[in-house]
Write a protein that holds these residues in place. Structure first.
Motif, PDB file in Angstrom:
ATOM      1  N   MET A 216       0.787  -1.322   0.020  1.00 24.92           N
ATOM      2  CA  MET A 216      -0.013  -0.013   0.040  1.00 24.92           C
ATOM      3  C   MET A 216       0.796   1.101  -0.096  1.00 24.92           C
ATOM      4  O   MET A 216       2.081   1.053   0.254  1.00 24.92           O
ATOM      5  N   GLU A 217       0.266   2.533  -0.097  1.00 29.96           N
ATOM      6  CA  GLU A 217       0.937   3.487  -0.444  1.00 29.96           C
ATOM      7  C   GLU A 217       1.740   3.733   0.992  1.00 29.96           C
ATOM      8  O   GLU A 217       1.030   3.708   2.376  1.00 29.96           O
ATOM      9  N   PRO A 218       2.965   4.540   0.997  1.00 29.93           N
ATOM     10  CA  PRO A 218       3.538   4.786   2.309  1.00 29.93           C
ATOM     11  C   PRO A 218       3.068   5.531   3.395  1.00 29.93           C
ATOM     12  O   PRO A 218       2.936   5.394   4.463  1.00 29.93           O
ATOM     13  N   LYS A 219       2.024   6.557   2.739  1.00 29.56           N
ATOM     14  CA  LYS A 219       1.462   7.382   3.855  1.00 29.56           C
ATOM     15  C   LYS A 219       0.501   6.631   4.558  1.00 29.56           C
ATOM     16  O   LYS A 219       0.032   6.869   5.654  1.00 29.56           O
ATOM     17  N   THR A 220      -0.106   5.611   4.001  1.00 34.54           N
ATOM     18  CA  THR A 220      -1.331   4.760   4.626  1.00 34.54           C
ATOM     19  C   THR A 220      -0.433   3.992   5.367  1.00 34.54           C
ATOM     20  O   THR A 220      -1.246   3.583   6.557  1.00 34.54           O
ATOM     21  N   ALA A 221       0.446   3.082   5.018  1.00 34.55           N
ATOM     22  CA  ALA A 221       1.038   2.313   6.028  1.00 34.55           C
ATOM     23  C   ALA A 221       1.566   3.026   7.152  1.00 34.55           C
ATOM     24  O   ALA A 221       1.519   2.473   8.369  1.00 34.55           O
ATOM     25  N   ARG A 241       4.253  -4.845   6.642  1.00 35.32           N
ATOM     26  CA  ARG A 241       4.167  -5.175   5.287  1.00 35.32           C
ATOM     27  C   ARG A 241       2.778  -5.370   4.866  1.00 35.32           C
ATOM     28  O   ARG A 241       2.054  -5.695   5.711  1.00 35.32           O
ATOM     29  N   SER A 242       2.668  -5.114   3.551  1.00 38.39           N
ATOM     30  CA  SER A 242       1.134  -5.327   2.910  1.00 38.39           C
ATOM     31  C   SER A 242       1.204  -5.728   1.586  1.00 38.39           C
ATOM     32  O   SER A 242       2.383  -5.474   1.058  1.00 38.39           O
ATOM     33  N   ARG A 243       0.175  -6.307   1.270  1.00 39.26           N
ATOM     34  CA  ARG A 243      -0.076  -6.792  -0.161  1.00 39.26           C
ATOM     35  C   ARG A 243      -1.553  -6.932  -0.676  1.00 39.26           C
ATOM     36  O   ARG A 243      -2.343  -7.057   0.701  1.00 39.26           O
ATOM     37  N   ARG A 244      -1.736  -6.544  -1.809  1.00 37.64           N
ATOM     38  CA  ARG A 244      -3.099  -6.585  -2.204  1.00 37.64           C
ATOM     39  C   ARG A 244      -3.569  -7.803  -2.455  1.00 37.64           C
ATOM     40  O   ARG A 244      -2.675  -8.675  -3.133  1.00 37.64           O
TER      41      ARG A 244
END
Length: 381
Positions: A216-221, A241-244
């Motif tokens: 996801m976007e760095p700002k959202t993380a 960490r994230s993944r769609r």
């Protein structure tokens, strides 16, 4: 509404939307191609091919909806959402291939003027009809896409919008041809192709990024990290960490808690953080929270330290003379900063001074075990 019911509703909405689009695009394909031939407009025929591509993608959406909304199983423990992603890549490829075909045909006609078509006014009526139909499909499909949070439906909605735009280009090109500029019809076909290729590339590239686990976007993380840090008992956050997965995100994160907490309390904190993350963002469907007694991204690794059985065996050897003063099997081991720290409970003595002397003696004796850190003895009242 539980997840199973939500998936069923999403599946029904996606399949209904795709069938409406397929019926409309089937009619548009036939009308555009037939009247493109009758009205002598290469641009309208190209637009008819575009509508045929729309029809194909509507059928792709129907099949994707059928399989991507299935629940998780043994072979697909994270669910089937990426079937939708793969179909979106396929949709993009179809669009790009359609554009290439139109470009090649238009270029051939521009290089050979005798093959240029000479449109008639009927083409203008068909182009106007196409604009209205596709703009209606765009708004209808995009509304359902937002309700279902479907990237595939969103891609298909913009495909409908691209068809409306391409019909506007046809309208302009044919108008120019009727005014005595025969090349404009072929140039209009080229303009349609460019629009189709652009949208195809954008949709395919976005889905490819998902397939290679772009986060996801760095700002959202960063916002998620701030939420976690506000939770009581959380001392630090790292390795978020994230993944769609389809239209949703899966999160995994390490949190630091007090290094002397019980396993059950650590689990309770982790579960609280997990639910907090899911509630904080509408597109987060699950989170895996790893409990750390220290920041393992900077602390000395404990990976090579022995497990409990070997540690207790070594301690029995060095504490042979004092082993009867406590129950070694009840020792609590703390793996921190590259060392094993040992907590013991002394039941027999009630004298604090004697307990302190024992603690010092045991600490001296374990110096031969370079992986042992602090030894602490507690008096049980």
């Amino acid at each position: 509404m539980d997840r199973k019911q939500a998936a069923q509703v999403r599946d029904k909405a996606m399949r209904t939307t795709s069938m409406v689009g397929a019926i409309v695009n089937l009619g548009l394909t036939i009308i555009k191609v037939v009247f493109g031939i009758i009205g002598q407009s290469h641009a309208l025929i190209a637009d008819g091919v575009h509508s045929l591509a729309d029809l194909i993608t509507d059928l792709m959406v129907w099949f994707a909806a059928k399989y991507s909304n299935r629940p998780a199983d043994k072979e697909h423990p994270y669910g089937h959402a990426r079937i939708e992603t793969a179909f979106t890549v396929g949709l993009g490829v179809v669009l790009i291939a359609t554009a290439v075909g139109i470009v090649l045909d238009s270029a051939q006609r521009l290089l050979n003027p005798e093959t240029l078509m000479h449109p008639t006014p009927i083409v203008l009526l068909i182009a106007a009809l196409s604009i209205l139909a596709n703009e209606g499909l765009f708004h209808y499909t995009l509304r359902i896409a937002r309700q279902c949070n479907s990237s595939l439906l969103t891609a298909n909605a913009w495909h409908h919008r691209s068809d409306a735009i391409s019909s506007i280009v046809v309208l302009v090109g044919v108008t120019g041809s009727l005014m005595g500029f025969p090349y404009l019809d072929a140039f209009a076909a080229l303009g349609v192709a460019i629009l189709i290729a652009k949208i195809g590339w954008e949709q395919a590239w976005s889905s490819i990024q998902e397939l290679v686990d772009t986060g996801m976007e760095p700002k959202t993380a960063a916002a998620l990290e701030r939420i976690i840090k506000t939770i009581d008992c959380v001392r630090g956050v790292h390795m978020l960490r994230s993944r769609r997965m389809g239209g949703a995100y899966l999160i995994d994160v390490h949190i630091v808690v007090n290094d002397r907490l019980s396993v059950s309390e650590g689990h309770k904190i982790a579960e609280y953080v997990r639910l907090k993350l899911i509630d904080s963002h509408e597109n987060i469907t699950n989170a895996l929270v790893h409990i750390d007694p220290e920041d393992d991204s900077v602390a000395v690794s404990c990976a090579d330290l022995p497990l409990r059985r070997e540690v207790l065996r070594d301690l029995r050897n060095v504490w042979a003379q004092d082993i009867d003063l406590f129950e070694l099997s009840e020792a609590t081991l703390h793996y921190l900063d590259g060392k094993v720290h040992v907590d013991l409970v002394r039941v027999a003595d009630t004298d604090n001074a004697r307990v302190e002397q024992l603690s010092q003696r045991l600490q001296e004796q374990v110096r031969t075990l370079n992986y042992i850190g602090d030894v602490r003895v507690y008096r049980q009242c």
